[in-house]
Design an enzyme around this catalytic site. Sequence first.
Site, PDB file in Angstrom:
ATOM      1  CB  CYS A 138      -5.431  -0.730   0.978  1.00  0.00           C
ATOM      2  SG  CYS A 138      -6.405  -0.602   2.474  1.00  0.00           S
TER       3      CYS A 138
ATOM      4  CG  ASP B 278      -2.030  -0.957   1.171  1.00  0.00           C
ATOM      5  OD1 ASP B 278      -2.325  -1.436   0.062  1.00  0.00           O
ATOM      6  OD2 ASP B 278      -2.625  -1.249   2.215  1.00  0.00           O
TER       7      ASP B 278
ATOM      8  CG  HIS C   1      -8.996  -4.608   3.122  1.00  0.00           C
ATOM      9  ND1 HIS C   1      -8.038  -3.626   3.146  1.00  0.00           N
ATOM     10  CD2 HIS C   1      -9.904  -4.280   4.050  1.00  0.00           C
ATOM     11  CE1 HIS C   1      -8.364  -2.730   4.056  1.00  0.00           C
ATOM     12  NE2 HIS C   1      -9.491  -3.101   4.617  1.00  0.00           N
TER      13      HIS C   1
END
Length: 199
Positions: free
Chosen positions: A82, A42, A138
């Site tokens: 993200c 990220d 995630h």
Amino acid sequence: MKKSNYIILILGIILTTSFGYKKSKIEPKKQDKPNVLFIAIDDLNDWIGVLGGHPQAKTPHMDRMAQRGVLFSNAHCQAPVCNPSRASVMTSLYPSTSGIYFLNPDIIESPVANENRVMPKRFQQEGYNVFAAGKIFHNGKGINETHIPNYAGQFGGFGPIPEQKISTYPGHPLWDWGVYRNVMIRCPIIKLPAGRRKN
């Protein structure tokens, strides 16, 4: 030798060699599959040395790796957050298609994303051994473990965080983008692979 004897001799050679010859099927040499190393970070930006660098980012290992492989120097994320960006890379769907625009919903909550084969599963289908560690999808509800057959888990957390926000952007401190201090800070290595030493 008479002309007829030459013809008989040539025919004899042709016949004996053709009966002893078995046509063999020529198989093309199987190509070894290339190794694929996918690094998902990220907010990496273009701060690694090979992409121009930043005075605070020292990335000699990534720079050497980029010189030995393929470097995508004109790649763009689908969303500046993200979760939707990772979901887009893993499913090959735009956020506008998957419905994932922010930190929620998780990829498993998107009916459209659930119908797509995610990247690790596709590599596995093509005969690759798939391994991963850290934040690939995630981090919700065991999603990494669901989609990655050899998942090693999470390592560490976040680097140094300033006491006061750097930017005026509202929200969580992790959304605070910008250069933190004008000094080099060595982030600790959480766990080294077996046989490796700290420098």
